[in-house]
Write a protein that holds these residues in place. Structure first.
Motif, short mmCIF file in Angstrom:
data_model
loop_
_atom_site.label_atom_id
_atom_site.label_comp_id
_atom_site.label_asym_id
_atom_site.label_seq_id
_atom_site.Cartn_x
_atom_site.Cartn_y
_atom_site.Cartn_z
N THR A 21 0.84 -1.20 0.00
CA THR A 21 0.00 0.00 0.00
C THR A 21 0.88 1.25 0.00
O THR A 21 0.62 2.21 -0.74
N ALA A 22 1.91 1.23 0.83
CA ALA A 22 2.81 2.39 0.91
C ALA A 22 3.49 2.63 -0.43
O ALA A 22 3.67 3.78 -0.86
N SER A 23 3.84 1.53 -1.09
CA SER A 23 4.49 1.65 -2.38
C SER A 23 3.55 2.32 -3.40
O SER A 23 3.96 3.17 -4.18
N ARG A 24 2.27 1.95 -3.35
CA ARG A 24 1.32 2.57 -4.29
C ARG A 24 1.02 4.02 -3.92
O ARG A 24 0.80 4.86 -4.79
N LEU A 25 1.05 4.31 -2.62
CA LEU A 25 0.92 5.70 -2.20
C LEU A 25 2.06 6.54 -2.76
O LEU A 25 1.87 7.67 -3.19
#
Lengths: 430, 86, 423
Positions: free
Chosen positions: B49-53
Motif C-alpha cells: 500500500t505504501a508503495s502505491r501511495l
C-alpha cells in the motif's frame, strides 16, 4: 505417525482438477469422456502476431470465486488455479489440518516456469515505469515455490514441503516425492502440479523450443501418434491429489480412489538420440517398484509429445514393454494441450477416474494413428474393456531429457491379495 | 506533484487494490481508528500500500513511519501533512 | 536389510570472495566480508545498492564460448562448482554407472539474470506486453525453466538416474542435499550431484526486495552491512554463488577408497503455514525440523558441536532462529558454537544452504568454526554464542545447519562422522 506398511504404499483419497476441459473433477471427467476439446484460440492476450495462436485455457475460471480477496493482488493466475484445485482435493478427501498430527500433512508441488504472467507484468513495471512500480509481492509471487507456500498457508499444512522442477516430468515427480514423505512417516500429503504460462513472454519461451505446432486449427494442431503429428499446443492447468498413509486413511474412514503403486524417474543424456532408453527404464523401474509385470497393466496414459520422432520413441517403448498393440494407450491431454508441470498429476487423476468407472477416455482429434507405431490408441470414443481395468501406467517426459513413470492401482484391488504377476512371486512363494 | 488530499475513500480504494479485503471486514464502515492488523492487513500488505501511495501521491514513507503508523487515521494524517507542505 | 547411508565425498564452491573450495574456506576462516557496492549494473535507483558479488570470469573458470552463451550466470556457477566437486570426489563423468548417478540441484530464482536480460530485448525495454518472439534466442526456454540447470549438471556428471531441481526458496540448497539423501537411502542412486546455485543480483530482484524492505540499506558501509544477531542489523545483503556436494552411498564410497568428509545423517523440513515472507516468533517449525533431523541421526542435542545458522541479518529471522535453537537444543543452545557465514558472503537464496553445508563439512575437516563477522553489538534477544568476528579452533564432529525460506520453509541438516558410535 508411522506407516504400518513395510512396502510404503500411498493411497489417493481426494482429487482436484483445473483443466481446459473442465474446472472441477466432475466437469472435467464428463467432458473428457465425451471427447470434448479444451483447445481454442488463445484469448488471454492477442496472440494473432505469434506463429502459435491456439492453446488450452481453463475456461470460465472466476478467480474471486476460488481465491480470497486478500490473496488476489499477490497471486499469479497459476497460483489461483492451484488454490482452486488444492481446495477441491482437500474437500473431496474430507481432510483438514485438524485431522492429522501436528506436522502430519505435507505438500509437494511441481512447477516449470513459476508464476510467469505475474513475473512478466512486474518486469514490465520495472523497465517501463521504474523500480518503485514493482509490486512487493514480486518477491515471491513468480518464484517456483509459490504454490507450495500458498497452499501450505491456506490450509495450515505444516508437514514437509517441497517443490520439484523437472519440466513435464514434474507432475509425476511431485507425486513420487509425496509418496516418499509418506514412507518416511507423514500421514498425508497434498501433491500435484498446476502450471500456466499463457502470457506473451511464456509463449515466446515455449516457441523457442521448436516443439509447438504452428497451426491455427484447434482440432488439427496437436495430434499425438497421428500420421500428421507436427508438435503440440501449450495448455494450462493440472491437478492436485491427496495421498495418504493407508492406515491413516483407513482410521479416519476416508474413501480410497486407488493407490500410487510404483514410481520411477530417469534422465536421458541424449534425449533425441537413438540410444535414449530413459523412458523405458523409468517404466520398467516403476513396474518393478509396484511389484508388477507389463502383463498386469491394463491401460497406458502416454506422454504423447506430438512430435513425430518423440512419438516414435514412446511407441517403441510401449512395444518393447507390451508387444505390438499389446495394451490400450490413451492421451486425454490431446484435449488440453501439454500442461508441463500440471500434466503428470492430471494424467494420474484421469487414470484413477478411468479405473473407478471402468472406462478409458479417448484421445481426441487424432484421425489416423501412424501404423508404424504399432500401438492400440484409444481414439474417438471412450472404450469399456470387457476384461479387467484395474492398473494404469502413466508416462511423462520433460524438455531436456527428464522421464518419469508412475503406476496406479484402482480401488477394488488396493491393499488386496498377492499380485498375479509371474514377475512377482509374492510373499507366499519361495 | 499532487496537491490533493488523501481521503479515507482514496485509502480504502488503495488498500483494496494493493491487498484485497479480509473476509468479515467492512472497509466502508468506520475504520479510521481500527488497527490495520484488525482489518486483516499485515506488514506486507502495508508495504505494498505504501508503495502505491508513493507512486500515486509522491509520498515516501520511512521505516520509522511504517512502524509508527498503525491505523488509517494515522496514515491519512502522515500523508496529508506531507501533501499540504508540498 | 541394511540401511543405506549417504556420505559427502566431493565439494565444490563458487562464492563471493573465493572461487574454489580452498579460496572459499580461507575467506570464511579469515572472517573477511565479501560484501560491497553492486558493480554488475548501475544500482543507483535502488534503496539497497550493496551485495556480495562473485568475482567471476567464466573463461578463466574454464567454460567454453558455447557454454557461456547457453547458460545463465547461475548455471555457469553451478557447472564450475560441480566440476570441482566431481574432481574432488574422483567421480568425473563415467566413473560411476550413469543409471546410478543422479542430480538434485537447488535454486530459488533459477536463471533470473538472463531471463530479465532476454525480457528487456523482447519487450523493447518493457514497452511491449506483446513481446516480439522473433528476437528470441534459441535457448530462451532454458532461461525460463530452472530445470535446464539440472540438465547441464546431468550432462556434466553423466547422470541418467533421477534428475531434478528442488526449488524451495531459500532452503533450496539444504533441501536439494536432503533430496539427495532420500535418493541414496531408498536405493534410487549411488551417487548424487547435489547442491544449490543462484545469481539473483539483478534489477528485478533489487526492486522487489526494496519493496518489502528485506535488504539492508547500509550503502555507506557495505562491508559491514550483513551483521547477523547484531542489535543494529537492518536487513539481509544479497549474495550469489553455487556449491556442489557429491553425496554418495557409504559402501560405494568406502569400496573405492574415497575420502569421506561427513555423513549426511539427518534431514527434515517443515512448513510454517503462516506467511509467505513472515516468521512466527516461536520458531516451532524450525525446532521440529531440528528435532527430527537429530532423531534420524540417532544423536542428542548435546552431541552438536557447531550450528551453522540461517542468520540472515533481518530483525525477524535472527530472533526466530534463536527461539528455535532454544526450543530444540534446550540448555545446549547456550553452550554450542553458532555462526552465520552470511555475515561474509551475503544471502545467495537457493545457493546459500549448499554453500553453508560445504562450510560445515570443512569445519569438520579442519576443526575450525567460521565466525559471524560484523557482530559487535549483540542483540539482547539473540543471547547465544554466535562466535563473533574471529574463527574458533575446535574439534567438530557433529554439525547442524538450518535454513528458512520465503514460502514458510524451515529445514535442518545434520552432518556427522560416519564411524561415530551409536547409542
Amino acid at each position: 505417525m508411522t506407516s504400518t506398511l513395510a512396502d510404503g504404499a500411498a493411497v489417493v483419497t481426494g482429487i482436484g482438477i483445473a483443466a481446459p476441459t473442465g474446472l472441477g473433477t466432475s466437469a472435467y471427467w464428463a467432458a473428457t469422456l465425451a471427447g470434448e476439446s479444451g483447445i481454442r484460440p488463445i484469448t488471454r492476450f492477442d496472440a494473432t502476431r505469434y506463429p502459435v495462436r491456439v492453446g488450452g485455457e481453463v475456461d470460465g475460471f472466476v478467480a474471486e470465486q476460488h481465491v480470497p480477496s486478500r490473496l488476489l493482488p499477490q497471486t499469479d493466475h497459476s497460483t489461483r488455479l492451484s488454490l482452486a484445485a488444492g481446495a477441491e482435493a482437500l474437500a473431496a478427501s474430507g481432510l483438514t489440518a485438524q485431522d492429522a498430527p501436528e506436522f502430519g500433512i505435507g505438500i509437494a508441488t511441481a512447477s516449470s516456469m513459476g508464476g510467469f504472467e505475474f513475473g512478466q507484468r512486474e518486469l514490465g513495471h520495472l523497465w517501463a515505469l521504474g523500480a518503485q512500480h514493482v509490486s512487493a509481492y514480486q518477491s515471491f509471487a513468480w518464484f517456483y515455490a509459490v504454490n507450495t507456500g500458498q497452499l501450505s498457508i491456506r490450509h495450515g499444512l505444516r508437514g514437509p514441503g517441497t517443490t520439484v522442477v523437472s519440466d513435464q516430468a514434474g507432475g509425476l515427480d511431485a507425486l513420487g516425492a509425496a509418496r516418499r514423505q509418506i514412507r518416511k512417516g507423514t500421514a498425508a500429503v497434498l501433491a500435484g502440479g498446476v502450471d500456466s504460462a499463457l502470457c506473451p513472454l511464456g509463449l515466446a519461451g515455449q516457441l523457442s523450443t521448436g516443439e509447438l505446432a504452428a497451426s491455427d486449427d484447434p482440432r488439427g494442431a496437436y495430434l499425438p501418434f497421428d500420421r500428421a503429428a507436427a508438435g503440440h499446443v501449450p495448455g494450462e492447468g493440472g491437478a492436485f491429489l491427496i495421498l495418504e498413509d493407508p492406515a491413516f486413511a483407513q482410521a479416519r474412514g476416508a474413501t480410497v480412489h486407488g493407490e500410487i503403486a510404483g514410481y520411477a524417474s530417469t534422465f536421458d543424456l541424449f534425449p533425441d538420440g537413438p540410444d535414449a532408453d530413459g523412458l523405458l527404464r523409468a517404466a520398467r523401474q516403476a513396474l518393478a517398484d509396484a511389484g508388477l509385470a507389463p502383463f498386469d497393466i491394463d491401460v497406458v496414459f502416454g506422454d504423447a509429445s506430438g512430435r513425430p520422432d518423440a512419438d516414435r520413441a514412446e511407441a517403441a517403448v510401449l512395444v518393447a514393454l507390451f508387444g505390438p498393440n499389446g495394451v490400450p494407450v490413451t492421451a486425454p491431454k490431446s484435449a488440453t494441450g501439454r500442461l508441463c508441470a500440471g500434466a503428470g498429476a492430471l494424467d494420474v487423476a484421469t487414470a484413477l477416474l478411468s479405473l473407478r468407472d471402468g472406462v478409458i477416455p479417448p484421445t481426441v482429434h487424432v484421425r489416423e494413428v501412424d501404423p508404424g507405431h504399432q500401438i492400440d490408441l484409444v481414439v474417438g470414443e471412450p472404450r469399456r474393456p470387457t476384461g479387467r481395468l484395474r492398473t494404469a501406467l502413466v508416462l511423462a517426459r520433460g524438455h531436456g531429457g527428464f522421464n518419469a513413470a508412475l503406476v496406479v492401482r484402482g480401488p477394488a484391488t488396493t491393499a488386496a491379495a498377492p499380485p498375479t504377476s509371474p514377475a512377482n512371486p509374492g510373499p507366499s512363494r519361495p | 506533484m499532487a496537491t490533493r488530499e488523501l481521503t479515507i475513500a482514496d485509502l480504502t480504494r488503495l488498500l483494496r487494490s494493493a491487498a484485497g479485503e479480509e473476509e468479515g471486514v467492512d472497509l466502508d464502515g468506520d475504520i479510521l481508528d481500527t488497527d490495520f492488523a484488525t482489518l486483516g492487513y499485515d506488514s506486507l500488505a502495508l508495504l505494498e500500500t505504501a508503495s502505491r501511495l508513493g507512486v500515486e501521491y509522491g509520498v515516501t514513507l520511512t521505516d520509522d513511519d511504517m512502524e509508527a503508523i498503525t491505523t488509517p487515521r494515522a496514515l491519512l494524517d502522515r500523508v496529508n501533512s506531507t501533501l499540504t507542505r508540498s | 536389510m541394511t540401511i543405506r547411508r549417504a556420505v559427502i565425498t566431493g565439494l565444490g564452491a563458487v562464492a563471493p570472495g573465493g572461487i574454489g573450495v580452498d579460496a572459499y574456506w580461507k575467506q570464511l576462516t579469515d572472517g573477511q566480508s565479501a560484501t560491497g557496492p553492486i558493480t554488475l549494473f548501475d544500482p543507483s535507483p535502488y534503496r539497497s545498492r550493496i551485495a556480495a558479488e562473485v568475482d567471476f570470469d567464466p573463461v578463466a573458470a574454464g567454460l567454453g564460448p558455447r557454454e557461456i552463451r547457453r547458460m545463465d550466470r547461475a548455471t555457469q556457477f553451478a557447472v564450475v562448482a560441480a566440476r570441482e566437486a566431481l574432481g574432488d570426489s574422483g567421480l568425473e563423468s563415467g566413473a560411476a554407472p550413469a543409471e546410478r548417478t543422479a542430480v538434485a540441484l537447488g535454486t530459488a530464482v533459477g536463471c533470473t539474470t538472463r531471463m530479465e536480460q532476454e525480457y528487456v530485448i523482447l519487450s523493447d525495454s518493457g514497452r511491449d506486453w506483446l513481446v516480439d518472439s522473433s528476437y528470441a534466442v534459441r535457448e530462451l526456454y532454458s532461461q525460463f525453466v530452472p530445470s535446464s540447470m539440472a540438465v547441464e549438471l546431468a550432462r556434466l556428471a553423466g547422470a541418467a538416474g533421477p534428475v531434478s531441481v528442488v526449488s524451495d526458496g531459500c532452503t533450496s540448497g539444504l533441501d536439494a542435499v536432503g533430496h539427495a539423501v532420500d535418493l541414496i537411502q531408498e536405493g534410487s542412486a549411488d551417487v548424487v550431484v547435489s547442491g544449490g546455485t543462484d545469481a539473483p543480483i539483478a534489477p528485478i530482484t533489487l526492486a522487489c526486495f526494496d519493496a518489502i524492505k528485506a535488504t539492508s540499506p547500509r550503502n555507506d558501509d557495505a562491508e559491514h552491512a550483513s551483521r547477523p544477531f547484531d542489535r543494529t542489523r537492518n536487513g539481509l545483503v544479497l549474495g550469489e554463488g553455487a556449491a556442489v556436494l557429491v553425496v554418495e552411498e557409504l559402501e560405494h564410497a568406502t569400496r573405492r577408497g574415497a575420502h569421506i568428509y561427513a555423513e549426511v545423517s539427518g534431514f527434515a523440513t517443515r512448513c510454517n503455514a503462516y506467511h509467505m515472507t513472515g516468521l512466527r516468533a516461536d520458531g516451532i517449525e524450525m525446532a521440529e525440523a531440528i528435532r527430527v533431523a537429530l532423531e534420524q541421526s540417532a544423536l542428542a542435542p548435546d552431541d552438536v558441536d557447531y550450528v551453522n545458522a540461517h542468520g540472515s541479518s533481518t530483525r525477524q529471522n535472527d530472533r526466530h532462529e534463536t527461539a528455535a535453537f532454544k526450543r530444540s537444543l534446550g540448555e545446549h543452545a547456550r553452550r554450542v558454537a553458532i555462526s552465520s557465514i552470511k555475515s561474509m558472503i551475503g544471502h545467495s537464496l537457493g545457493a546459500i544452504g549448499a554453500l553453508e553445508l560445504v562450510a560445515c563439512a570443512l569445519a569438520m575437516e579442519h576443526g575450525t568454526i567460521p565466525p559471524t563477522a560484523n557482530l559487535r553489538e549483540p542483540d539482547p534477544e539473540c543471547d547465544l554464542d554466535y562466535v563473533p568476528l574471529v574463527a574458533r579452533e575446535q574439534p567438530v564432529d557433529t554439525v547442524l545447519s538450518v535454513g528458512s525460506g520465503f514460502g514458510g520453509f524451515q529445514s535442518a541438516v545434520v552432518l556427522a562422522r560416519p564411524d561415530r558410535r551409536f547409542p
